[in-house]
Scaffold this motif. Structure first.
Motif, PDB file in Angstrom:
ATOM      1  N   ALA A   1       7.220 -10.367  -6.315  1.00  0.00           N
ATOM      2  CA  ALA A   1       6.274  -9.540  -5.633  1.00  0.00           C
ATOM      3  C   ALA A   1       5.991  -8.211  -6.622  1.00  0.00           C
ATOM      4  O   ALA A   1       4.833  -7.748  -6.925  1.00  0.00           O
ATOM      5  N   TYR A   2       6.978  -7.648  -7.290  1.00  0.00           N
ATOM      6  CA  TYR A   2       6.725  -6.474  -8.162  1.00  0.00           C
ATOM      7  C   TYR A   2       5.908  -6.703  -9.278  1.00  0.00           C
ATOM      8  O   TYR A   2       4.834  -6.240  -9.432  1.00  0.00           O
ATOM      9  N   ILE A   3       6.225  -8.266  -9.799  1.00  0.00           N
ATOM     10  CA  ILE A   3       5.396  -8.285 -10.968  1.00  0.00           C
ATOM     11  C   ILE A   3       4.117  -8.902 -10.480  1.00  0.00           C
ATOM     12  O   ILE A   3       2.949  -8.380 -11.233  1.00  0.00           O
ATOM     13  N   ALA A   4       3.819  -9.494  -9.542  1.00  0.00           N
ATOM     14  CA  ALA A   4       2.600 -10.015  -9.056  1.00  0.00           C
ATOM     15  C   ALA A   4       1.923  -9.036  -8.875  1.00  0.00           C
ATOM     16  O   ALA A   4       0.469  -8.732  -8.769  1.00  0.00           O
ATOM     17  N   ALA A   5       2.381  -7.720  -8.332  1.00  0.00           N
ATOM     18  CA  ALA A   5       1.529  -6.499  -7.815  1.00  0.00           C
ATOM     19  C   ALA A   5       0.899  -5.908  -8.923  1.00  0.00           C
ATOM     20  O   ALA A   5       0.215  -4.843  -8.686  1.00  0.00           O
ATOM     21  N   GLY A   6       1.865  -6.069 -10.099  1.00  0.00           N
ATOM     22  CA  GLY A   6       1.182  -5.277 -11.433  1.00  0.00           C
ATOM     23  C   GLY A   6       2.141  -4.568 -11.800  1.00  0.00           C
ATOM     24  O   GLY A   6       1.809  -3.801 -12.916  1.00  0.00           O
ATOM     25  N   ILE A   7       3.449  -4.615 -11.680  1.00  0.00           N
ATOM     26  CA  ILE A   7       4.496  -3.879 -12.483  1.00  0.00           C
ATOM     27  C   ILE A   7       4.785  -4.899 -13.759  1.00  0.00           C
ATOM     28  O   ILE A   7       5.074  -5.946 -13.569  1.00  0.00           O
ATOM     29  N   ASP A   8       4.597  -4.279 -14.779  1.00  0.00           N
ATOM     30  CA  ASP A   8       4.720  -5.070 -15.938  1.00  0.00           C
ATOM     31  C   ASP A   8       6.106  -4.988 -16.588  1.00  0.00           C
ATOM     32  O   ASP A   8       6.466  -3.887 -16.971  1.00  0.00           O
ATOM     33  N   PRO A   9       6.865  -5.867 -16.797  1.00  0.00           N
ATOM     34  CA  PRO A   9       8.320  -5.665 -17.445  1.00  0.00           C
ATOM     35  C   PRO A   9       8.115  -5.406 -18.845  1.00  0.00           C
ATOM     36  O   PRO A   9       9.322  -4.780 -19.280  1.00  0.00           O
ATOM     37  N   LYS A  10       7.052  -5.344 -19.481  1.00  0.00           N
ATOM     38  CA  LYS A  10       7.100  -4.687 -21.056  1.00  0.00           C
ATOM     39  C   LYS A  10       6.830  -3.337 -20.854  1.00  0.00           C
ATOM     40  O   LYS A  10       7.035  -2.785 -21.840  1.00  0.00           O
ATOM     41  N   LYS A  11       6.256  -2.636 -19.831  1.00  0.00           N
ATOM     42  CA  LYS A  11       5.968  -1.387 -19.627  1.00  0.00           C
ATOM     43  C   LYS A  11       7.250  -0.590 -18.933  1.00  0.00           C
ATOM     44  O   LYS A  11       7.683   0.372 -19.031  1.00  0.00           O
ATOM     45  N   SER A  12       7.676  -1.268 -17.729  1.00  0.00           N
ATOM     46  CA  SER A  12       8.676  -0.867 -16.946  1.00  0.00           C
ATOM     47  C   SER A  12       9.937  -1.659 -17.016  1.00  0.00           C
ATOM     48  O   SER A  12      10.066  -2.779 -17.415  1.00  0.00           O
ATOM     49  N   ILE A  13      11.214  -0.888 -16.385  1.00  0.00           N
ATOM     50  CA  ILE A  13      12.538  -2.019 -16.453  1.00  0.00           C
ATOM     51  C   ILE A  13      12.389  -2.346 -14.858  1.00  0.00           C
ATOM     52  O   ILE A  13      12.437  -1.525 -14.161  1.00  0.00           O
TER      53      ILE A  13
ATOM     54  N   LEU B   1       0.744  -1.349   0.012  1.00  0.00           N
ATOM     55  CA  LEU B   1       0.059   0.072  -0.125  1.00  0.00           C
ATOM     56  C   LEU B   1       0.867   1.374   0.133  1.00  0.00           C
ATOM     57  O   LEU B   1       0.456   2.406  -0.864  1.00  0.00           O
ATOM     58  N   GLY B   2       2.074   1.254   0.612  1.00  0.00           N
ATOM     59  CA  GLY B   2       2.699   2.323   0.667  1.00  0.00           C
ATOM     60  C   GLY B   2       3.813   2.464  -0.494  1.00  0.00           C
ATOM     61  O   GLY B   2       3.969   3.737  -0.776  1.00  0.00           O
ATOM     62  N   ALA B   3       3.904   1.659  -1.370  1.00  0.00           N
ATOM     63  CA  ALA B   3       4.777   1.926  -2.656  1.00  0.00           C
ATOM     64  C   ALA B   3       4.124   1.157  -3.709  1.00  0.00           C
ATOM     65  O   ALA B   3       4.291   1.654  -4.774  1.00  0.00           O
ATOM     66  N   LEU B   4       4.259  -0.099  -3.845  1.00  0.00           N
ATOM     67  CA  LEU B   4       3.907  -0.973  -4.966  1.00  0.00           C
ATOM     68  C   LEU B   4       2.502  -0.397  -5.640  1.00  0.00           C
ATOM     69  O   LEU B   4       2.563  -0.318  -6.898  1.00  0.00           O
ATOM     70  N   THR B   5       1.333  -0.112  -5.020  1.00  0.00           N
ATOM     71  CA  THR B   5       0.286   0.356  -5.806  1.00  0.00           C
ATOM     72  C   THR B   5       0.624   1.734  -6.422  1.00  0.00           C
ATOM     73  O   THR B   5       0.117   1.970  -7.393  1.00  0.00           O
ATOM     74  N   ASN B   6       1.441   2.479  -5.862  1.00  0.00           N
ATOM     75  CA  ASN B   6       1.681   3.695  -6.452  1.00  0.00           C
ATOM     76  C   ASN B   6       2.613   3.498  -7.710  1.00  0.00           C
ATOM     77  O   ASN B   6       2.419   4.294  -8.802  1.00  0.00           O
ATOM     78  N   TRP B   7       3.563   2.466  -7.511  1.00  0.00           N
ATOM     79  CA  TRP B   7       4.578   2.245  -8.718  1.00  0.00           C
ATOM     80  C   TRP B   7       3.466   1.683 -10.020  1.00  0.00           C
ATOM     81  O   TRP B   7       3.737   2.306 -10.949  1.00  0.00           O
ATOM     82  N   VAL B   8       2.684   0.858  -9.396  1.00  0.00           N
ATOM     83  CA  VAL B   8       1.844   0.468 -10.639  1.00  0.00           C
ATOM     84  C   VAL B   8       1.183   1.422 -11.393  1.00  0.00           C
ATOM     85  O   VAL B   8       1.078   1.475 -12.497  1.00  0.00           O
ATOM     86  N   ALA B   9       0.686   2.513 -10.758  1.00  0.00           N
ATOM     87  CA  ALA B   9      -0.004   3.602 -11.200  1.00  0.00           C
ATOM     88  C   ALA B   9       0.857   4.452 -11.986  1.00  0.00           C
ATOM     89  O   ALA B   9       0.575   5.009 -13.134  1.00  0.00           O
TER      90      ALA B   9
END
Length: 348
Positions: free
Chosen positions: A68-80, A24-32
């Motif tokens: 965790a990054y990927i499962a939370a929604g960070i997409d390796p095709k959009k982000s490094i 909630l403190g970081a990953l959700t913001n990163w995804v956005a």
């Protein structure tokens, strides 16, 4: 930031399992952020070894944080997505940052004092120089924005100081080589990025303490690897008080555990605390906790499931990190070559 390409850099240490506070403190913001910025997300394994790590545990933890990054929604095709140690520029620029930073600046860093504790003489030099490496992490990509929590604001200020001093110290060389961006210099001064109200998630056992991976009790946190049963059990056992939930926010004052659980519900559902209280105010905690269990399981159990799937294929995770490292190095290496030219190093 005018004159510089908009780029976000951030990272987390692979020292132990990520939890709800990280989510909630970081990953959700990163995804956005992926929708609005070019994003570089790092697993900062070089930072991790400022305190001794078991090598086998470190390897496992690097892969787990990546999952965790990927499962939370960070997409390796959009982000490094990559791990720091695979891009040599981090260590190279860190040394130059060490030579630009002043001892007085480093001595003011409060996090070193907290982590080193009373036995400061036995702390590693790496732990002392940690903020200088963090500055190098950011400047290596000429990042313009860095999402930071309260505990990292001082380090970002140091990064800005190092960037400014480098720009000033080498201004003639930067101008002569034509490597500056107008009056802004070579390195941008990165801005803190605060996305909406900062979500501070507290311990489920003590609402006055931040949720932490170092807490001895596993019941103090919800780990991103927890399955539905573990999530439900931890929320049911979370500390509360005997009073009913208030109908408005001021009724949460002096009730840290109640405020924390309401905040977690608000964070997971994407609504304001006031709306949560409108819905549940006047009711007992048992009913609210049941609703929170349902919400938390719905949002978090799929993340744990996806992490398990990814971790079953470590070669796949390593391939994502390798590809991300190549993309990161494609940005970092040219910047590092320019830094060496500015400083006066000879290179073939």
């Amino acid at each position: 930031m005018s004159g510089f390409h908009q780029r976000v850099f951030s990272g987390m240490q692979p020292t132990s399992t990520l939890h709800l506070g990280n989510y909630l403190g970081a990953l959700t913001n990163w995804v956005a952020m992926q929708k609005t910025h070019e994003c570089v997300f790092c697993v900062v394994d070089m930072h991790a070894i400022t305190m001794w790590q078991d090598p086998a545990d470190l390897k496992r933890a690097i892969r787990e944080v990546t999952a965790a990054y990927i499962a939370a929604g960070i997409d390796p095709k959009k982000s490094i997505i990559f791990n720091q140690s695979q891009v040599p520029g981090h260590a190279e620029l860190a040394w130059i940052c060490n030579c630009v930073a002043r001892l007085g600046w480093m001595n003011r860093m409060t996090q070193f004092k907290e982590k080193a504790g009373k036995d400061r003489e036995n702390a590693s030099l790496g732990l002392y120089a940690y903020p200088s490496l963090m500055a190098a992490d950011i400047l290596l990509y000429k990042a313009t924005h860095v999402p930071v929590g309260e505990d990292q604001k001082q380090h970002l200020e140091l990064t800005r100081d190092i960037a400014q001093k480098f720009n000033n110290d080498f201004a003639p060389q930067i101008a002569e080589l034509g490597l500056g961006t107008g009056e802004l210099g070579f390195f941008p001064l990165p801005e803190p990025m605060i996305m909406g109200p900062a979500q501070r998630v507290m311990s489920l056992r003590d609402g006055t303490k931040k949720m932490s991976k170092s807490d001895a009790s596993d019941y103090s946190r919800i780990n991103l690897t927890d399955d539905a049963d573990a999530i439900a059990q931890k929320i049911r056992k979370a500390k509360t008080d005997p009073e009913a939930l208030p109908s408005e926010a001021k009724g949460l004052e002096g009730r840290p555990e109640a405020e924390n659980l309401v905040g977690i519900y608000a964070g997971l559902s994407g609504i304001a605390k006031a709306e949560v209280l409108q819905q549940f105010g006047g009711g007992q905690f048992s009913g609210f906790k049941a609703a929170l269990v349902d919400l938390a399981v719905e949002k978090l159990a799929p993340i744990a499931g996806e992490m398990r799937r990814l971790l079953a294929e470590p070669k796949h995770i390593d391939a994502i990190l390798g590809e991300g490292a190549a993309q990161a190095d494609a940005i970092a290496a040219p910047i590092m070559r320019e830094v060496k030219d500015i400083v006066g190093f000879v290179r073939s």
